[in-house]
Structures are given as C-alpha cells and as structure tokens.
Scaffold this motif. Structure first.
Motif, PDB file in Angstrom:
ATOM      1  N   MET A  80      -4.311   3.117 -21.841  1.00 23.69           N
ATOM      2  CA  MET A  80      -4.905   2.613 -20.600  1.00 23.69           C
ATOM      3  C   MET A  80      -3.909   1.748 -19.844  1.00 23.69           C
ATOM      4  SD  MET A  80      -8.487   0.529 -20.055  1.00 23.69           S
ATOM      5  CE  MET A  80      -8.051  -0.758 -21.209  1.00 23.69           C
ATOM      6  N   SER A  81      -3.196   0.826 -20.529  1.00 23.02           N
ATOM      7  CA  SER A  81      -2.250  -0.045 -19.848  1.00 23.02           C
ATOM      8  C   SER A  81      -0.995   0.729 -19.483  1.00 23.02           C
ATOM      9  CB  SER A  81      -1.894  -1.242 -20.730  1.00 23.02           C
ATOM     10  OG  SER A  81      -1.260  -0.806 -21.905  1.00 23.02           O
ATOM     11  N   SER A  82      -0.253   0.203 -18.503  1.00 17.77           N
ATOM     12  CA  SER A  82       0.944   0.868 -18.014  1.00 17.77           C
ATOM     13  C   SER A  82       2.036  -0.161 -17.821  1.00 17.77           C
ATOM     14  CB  SER A  82       0.642   1.564 -16.677  1.00 17.77           C
ATOM     15  OG  SER A  82       1.830   2.018 -16.071  1.00 17.77           O
ATOM     16  N   SER A  83       3.297   0.265 -18.046  1.00 19.40           N
ATOM     17  CA  SER A  83       4.416  -0.633 -17.795  1.00 19.40           C
ATOM     18  C   SER A  83       4.686  -0.764 -16.304  1.00 19.40           C
ATOM     19  CB  SER A  83       5.667  -0.108 -18.504  1.00 19.40           C
ATOM     20  OG  SER A  83       5.997   1.196 -18.038  1.00 19.40           O
ATOM     21  N   LYS A  84       4.199   0.171 -15.512  1.00 28.98           N
ATOM     22  CA  LYS A  84       4.344   0.085 -14.064  1.00 28.98           C
ATOM     23  C   LYS A  84       3.357  -0.943 -13.512  1.00 28.98           C
ATOM     24  CE  LYS A  84       5.320   5.070 -13.635  1.00 28.98           C
ATOM     25  NZ  LYS A  84       4.834   6.345 -13.055  1.00 28.98           N
ATOM     26  N   ASP A  85       3.776  -1.667 -12.492  1.00 32.48           N
ATOM     27  CA  ASP A  85       2.850  -2.567 -11.819  1.00 32.48           C
ATOM     28  C   ASP A  85       1.726  -1.760 -11.177  1.00 32.48           C
ATOM     29  OD1 ASP A  85       4.279  -4.769 -12.536  1.00 32.48           O
ATOM     30  OD2 ASP A  85       5.023  -5.232 -10.536  1.00 32.48           O
ATOM     31  N   ILE A  86       0.498  -2.229 -11.364  1.00 33.49           N
ATOM     32  CA  ILE A  86      -0.674  -1.575 -10.794  1.00 33.49           C
ATOM     33  C   ILE A  86      -0.936  -2.200  -9.429  1.00 33.49           C
ATOM     34  CG2 ILE A  86      -3.065  -0.911 -11.170  1.00 33.49           C
ATOM     35  CD1 ILE A  86      -1.114  -0.017 -13.405  1.00 33.49           C
ATOM     36  N   VAL A  87      -0.863  -1.400  -8.368  1.00 34.61           N
ATOM     37  CA  VAL A  87      -1.008  -1.886  -7.000  1.00 34.61           C
ATOM     38  C   VAL A  87      -2.185  -1.180  -6.340  1.00 34.61           C
ATOM     39  CG1 VAL A  87       0.100  -2.205  -4.763  1.00 34.61           C
ATOM     40  CG2 VAL A  87       1.487  -2.240  -6.848  1.00 34.61           C
ATOM     41  N   PHE A  88      -3.160  -1.952  -5.892  1.00 39.72           N
ATOM     42  CA  PHE A  88      -4.334  -1.399  -5.205  1.00 39.72           C
ATOM     43  C   PHE A  88      -4.229  -1.736  -3.726  1.00 39.72           C
ATOM     44  CE2 PHE A  88      -9.208  -1.824  -4.624  1.00 39.72           C
ATOM     45  CZ  PHE A  88      -9.303  -0.522  -4.164  1.00 39.72           C
ATOM     46  N   ILE A  89      -4.196  -0.705  -2.879  1.00 40.50           N
ATOM     47  CA  ILE A  89      -4.054  -0.871  -1.437  1.00 40.50           C
ATOM     48  C   ILE A  89      -5.305  -0.347  -0.763  1.00 40.50           C
ATOM     49  CG2 ILE A  89      -2.645  -0.345   0.593  1.00 40.50           C
ATOM     50  CD1 ILE A  89      -0.369   0.388  -1.399  1.00 40.50           C
ATOM     51  N   THR A  90      -6.087  -1.220  -0.167  1.00 40.13           N
ATOM     52  CA  THR A  90      -7.262  -0.743   0.552  1.00 40.13           C
ATOM     53  C   THR A  90      -6.822  -0.160   1.897  1.00 40.13           C
ATOM     54  OG1 THR A  90      -7.702  -2.894   1.603  1.00 40.13           O
ATOM     55  CG2 THR A  90      -8.712  -2.483  -0.542  1.00 40.13           C
ATOM     56  N   GLY A  91      -7.521   0.884   2.324  1.00 35.04           N
ATOM     57  CA  GLY A  91      -7.122   1.567   3.552  1.00 35.04           C
ATOM     58  C   GLY A  91      -5.742   2.181   3.430  1.00 35.04           C
ATOM     59  N   GLY A  92      -5.405   2.651   2.237  1.00 36.38           N
ATOM     60  CA  GLY A  92      -4.066   3.165   1.985  1.00 36.38           C
ATOM     61  C   GLY A  92      -3.842   4.599   2.412  1.00 36.38           C
ATOM     62  N   ASN A  93      -4.817   5.203   3.034  1.00 35.64           N
ATOM     63  CA  ASN A  93      -4.709   6.620   3.404  1.00 35.64           C
ATOM     64  C   ASN A  93      -4.172   6.845   4.807  1.00 35.64           C
ATOM     65  OD1 ASN A  93      -7.370   5.451   4.077  1.00 35.64           O
ATOM     66  ND2 ASN A  93      -7.732   7.431   5.055  1.00 35.64           N
ATOM     67  N   THR A  94      -4.053   5.792   5.598  1.00 36.90           N
ATOM     68  CA  THR A  94      -3.644   5.986   6.988  1.00 36.90           C
ATOM     69  C   THR A  94      -3.008   4.718   7.525  1.00 36.90           C
ATOM     70  OG1 THR A  94      -4.435   6.734   9.168  1.00 36.90           O
ATOM     71  CG2 THR A  94      -5.851   5.212   7.957  1.00 36.90           C
ATOM     72  N   GLY A  95      -2.377   4.810   8.691  1.00 36.25           N
ATOM     73  CA  GLY A  95      -1.852   3.644   9.383  1.00 36.25           C
ATOM     74  C   GLY A  95      -0.892   2.818   8.556  1.00 36.25           C
ATOM     75  N   LEU A  96      -1.014   1.503   8.661  1.00 32.37           N
ATOM     76  CA  LEU A  96      -0.139   0.600   7.921  1.00 32.37           C
ATOM     77  C   LEU A  96      -0.301   0.782   6.419  1.00 32.37           C
ATOM     78  CD1 LEU A  96       1.860  -1.711   7.686  1.00 32.37           C
ATOM     79  CD2 LEU A  96      -0.053  -3.310   8.007  1.00 32.37           C
ATOM     80  N   GLY A  97      -1.523   1.035   5.965  1.00 34.29           N
ATOM     81  CA  GLY A  97      -1.735   1.237   4.534  1.00 34.29           C
ATOM     82  C   GLY A  97      -0.889   2.365   3.985  1.00 34.29           C
ATOM     83  N   LEU A  98      -0.856   3.468   4.699  1.00 35.18           N
ATOM     84  CA  LEU A  98      -0.048   4.607   4.269  1.00 35.18           C
ATOM     85  C   LEU A  98       1.436   4.259   4.305  1.00 35.18           C
ATOM     86  CD1 LEU A  98       0.195   7.518   3.350  1.00 35.18           C
ATOM     87  CD2 LEU A  98      -0.029   8.247   5.734  1.00 35.18           C
ATOM     88  N   GLU A  99       1.852   3.467   5.285  1.00 28.79           N
ATOM     89  CA  GLU A  99       3.253   3.050   5.343  1.00 28.79           C
ATOM     90  C   GLU A  99       3.616   2.144   4.166  1.00 28.79           C
ATOM     91  OE1 GLU A  99       5.427   4.346   7.196  1.00 28.79           O
ATOM     92  OE2 GLU A  99       4.070   5.412   8.557  1.00 28.79           O
ATOM     93  N   ILE A 100       2.681   1.343   3.708  1.00 32.79           N
ATOM     94  CA  ILE A 100       2.914   0.529   2.512  1.00 32.79           C
ATOM     95  C   ILE A 100       3.077   1.421   1.296  1.00 32.79           C
ATOM     96  CG2 ILE A 100       1.931  -1.242   1.003  1.00 32.79           C
ATOM     97  CD1 ILE A 100       0.417  -2.301   3.493  1.00 32.79           C
ATOM     98  N   VAL A 101       2.230   2.443   1.193  1.00 29.86           N
ATOM     99  CA  VAL A 101       2.358   3.402   0.099  1.00 29.86           C
ATOM    100  C   VAL A 101       3.729   4.058   0.139  1.00 29.86           C
ATOM    101  CG1 VAL A 101       1.471   5.551  -0.877  1.00 29.86           C
ATOM    102  CG2 VAL A 101      -0.132   3.820  -0.028  1.00 29.86           C
ATOM    103  N   ARG A 102       4.145   4.502   1.315  1.00 29.31           N
ATOM    104  CA  ARG A 102       5.456   5.143   1.468  1.00 29.31           C
ATOM    105  C   ARG A 102       6.584   4.201   1.034  1.00 29.31           C
ATOM    106  NH1 ARG A 102       3.446   7.583   6.673  1.00 29.31           N
ATOM    107  NH2 ARG A 102       3.571   9.856   6.423  1.00 29.31           N
ATOM    108  N   ALA A 103       6.526   2.965   1.503  1.00 34.63           N
ATOM    109  CA  ALA A 103       7.595   2.014   1.210  1.00 34.63           C
ATOM    110  C   ALA A 103       7.692   1.731  -0.283  1.00 34.63           C
ATOM    111  CB  ALA A 103       7.369   0.722   1.988  1.00 34.63           C
ATOM    112  N   LEU A 104       6.560   1.560  -0.939  1.00 36.22           N
ATOM    113  CA  LEU A 104       6.576   1.329  -2.375  1.00 36.22           C
ATOM    114  C   LEU A 104       7.065   2.566  -3.130  1.00 36.22           C
ATOM    115  CD1 LEU A 104       3.211  -0.606  -2.806  1.00 36.22           C
ATOM    116  CD2 LEU A 104       5.516  -1.559  -3.000  1.00 36.22           C
ATOM    117  N   ALA A 105       6.618   3.727  -2.689  1.00 32.80           N
ATOM    118  CA  ALA A 105       7.013   4.971  -3.363  1.00 32.80           C
ATOM    119  C   ALA A 105       8.493   5.251  -3.206  1.00 32.80           C
ATOM    120  CB  ALA A 105       6.197   6.139  -2.816  1.00 32.80           C
ATOM    121  N   ALA A 106       9.094   4.776  -2.110  1.00 30.35           N
ATOM    122  CA  ALA A 106      10.527   4.995  -1.876  1.00 30.35           C
ATOM    123  C   ALA A 106      11.393   4.013  -2.645  1.00 30.35           C
ATOM    124  CB  ALA A 106      10.826   4.878  -0.378  1.00 30.35           C
ATOM    125  N   SER A 107      10.777   3.005  -3.239  1.00 32.43           N
ATOM    126  CA  SER A 107      11.524   1.979  -3.955  1.00 32.43           C
ATOM    127  C   SER A 107      12.068   2.522  -5.277  1.00 32.43           C
ATOM    128  CB  SER A 107      10.608   0.782  -4.228  1.00 32.43           C
ATOM    129  OG  SER A 107      11.232  -0.161  -5.059  1.00 32.43           O
TER     130      SER A 107
END
Length: 275
Positions: free
Chosen positions: A1-28
């Motif tokens: 169940m636990s993960s070595s990756k940081d668990i990040v919950f982004i509300t409204g992550g499917n569009t707009g700024l939320g999606l850009e946050i997802v992109r930025a983290l995924a590109a890291s």
C-alpha cells in the motif's frame, strides 16, 4: 500500500492550472504518485492519457479519485479511497475553484446564489476536504498543504492601479445606480472576496498545524489564461494573461522545497503577496 514516491493529491487536476501542475510534476526528474481529483473521473482519465502521451518517459504514476467540493459525501469517499490506496498523503494541493461573477453579471445567477456558490466551492468545500485529509498528511514525513489563491485577493492592492489588471479590477464606475459592469469581463467581486477568505483559512491552518510539522502556503499563481470564469483563454491573453504552464512550474517549485522560507504566507513566483 505504501509507496516511496511522494503521494500528491491535486483537486481539479484534470484541466486548467491543475492539469499544468500535473504536467510540471510529471516532467520532473523526481517521481511522484499523482492523484487527480475531479468531479467526473473520465475527464481525469483523459488528462492522464494526455500527460502520458506528452511525457512517455515520466517516472511518475497516476490515478484518479472522484472529488466534488460541494458534496461532503464525495470528499469523504475521496479521502477514504486515498487512505486505502496509499495510507498517507505527502502533498495536498487545493487547486479546484470556480468563479461565478460572469453568470452574475449576465443575470443567469442572482446575487445570493452567485456569492454562496463562490464561497461554497472556493472556501467551504476546500475547508471540508482539508479537514478530512489532515490525518493522512500527518502520516507523511514532510507534509505540505497548498491553497491556490488569487492575486486579486490582496486587500493592500485594492487601492492600486499600478498594473493594467489592477487598473481594470479596481476602477470605480461612474456615479449613479444601477452600476453596469465593463463590457466583456467585469471585476470578479465574489471570486476575489472568497479568495481573501481562503487566505485567512490558510493562516488558520498554519496556526493549527504549526506543531505538527506541516508546511502551509497560499499560492498566488499570477494572471493565467485558463478557463476560469468562462471568459476564454484568448480573451484573457489579450488582457495580459500568462500561459498556464508558468503557474504549474511555480507550484512544482513549492512542492519541491524552493519556497520553504515563505511558509505561512501568500506567495507569488517572485515575491510574497501583500495581505
């Protein structure tokens, strides 16, 4: 169940700024377990497909949790699901929000309805979700709690006309009643008021969680060309809005510790935002 990756919950992550946050983290280079919160899970799945298509080599993993800020039942189920999947939450990014000023100005919403909806989504729903999420945050080694605020929410700058945006939203209309909103895009009075309330809520969470080691901020991402308020990205760009990716990178920097010296503040990319 636990993960070595940081668990990040982004509300409204499917569009707009939320999606850009997802992109930025995924590109890291750092790998995250990114949970997209959205009202309709299929839109979250589509967002994941988009990010994976753009970043096929990302080290991050993704999932979707249904999350509606105006439904306590939905929020309770979302946090329960995250607890079952991961057992903790390293970062909560309270990004989801709405503006109803356009509908008020157009007459499709009444005053009370527009203001109540603004505060219900932007403040009350966010408060409920944060309260539910705190037990999972306290199980993380370095928990972070982010609230997305607005540059229009600062009380200090309501007297300023130093920029085109401030000139537009702080301008006083001609004498007489009723007052007519400027053509196309009037001041977001209900929205900016609710975000001022959100700033106080952030200060309260800073106080409440100070001795628990939770780092808390209000993030003022700048004037971005998103779909917020239904004005349209192109119209916002004409008014000087920046590409939403700039906001996504800023939030990523906060998640990665680059603004730890400014805990408890409302922050912009290049400064602390005045109250």
């Amino acid at each position: 169940m636990s993960s070595s990756k940081d668990i990040v919950f982004i509300t409204g992550g499917n569009t707009g700024l939320g999606l850009e946050i997802v992109r930025a983290l995924a590109a890291s280079a750092k790998a995250y377990n990114i949970i997209i919160g959205c009202r309709t899970p299929s839109t979250g799945d589509a967002a994941i497909d988009t990010v994976k298509g753009e970043l096929p080599d990302t080290a991050s993993s993704f999932s979707v949790v249904q999350c509606d800020l105006v439904s306590d039942e939905s929020l309770e189920a979302a946090i329960q699901r995250i607890g079952e999947m991961h057992g903790r939450l390293d970062v909560l990014i309270n990004n989801a929000g709405s503006s109803f000023d356009g509908e008020l100005q157009q007459g499709s919403l009444g005053i009370r309805e527009a203001w109540n909806k603004s505060w219900d989504v932007n403040v009350s729903g966010t408060q409920v979700l944060t309260t539910l999420a705190v037990p999972l945050l306290l199980k993380a080694e370095n928990p972070r709690l982010l609230f997305l605020t607005s540059g229009t929410a600062t009380l200090t700058e309501t007297e300023s006309t130093a920029t085109p945006t401030l000139s537009r939203i702080n301008a006083s209309p001609a004498a007489g009643w009723p007052k007519s909103a400027p053509a196309g895009f009037g001041p977001p009075t209900a929205y900016r008021s609710s975000k001022t309330g959100l700033n106080m809520m952030m200060r309260e969470w800073t106080r409440i969680l100070k001795n628990d080691g939770v780092k808390v901020w209000a993030i003022s991402p700048g004037f971005l060309a998103t779909g917020l308020g239904g004005v349209g990205a192109e119209k916002l760009k004409q008014l000087g809005a920046l590409d939403p990716s700039e906001g996504g990178k800023f939030v990523r920097d906060v998640v990665q510790g680059k603004r730890d010296q400014d805990v408890g503040k409302a922050i912009r990319a290049n400064m602390i935002q005045p109250w």
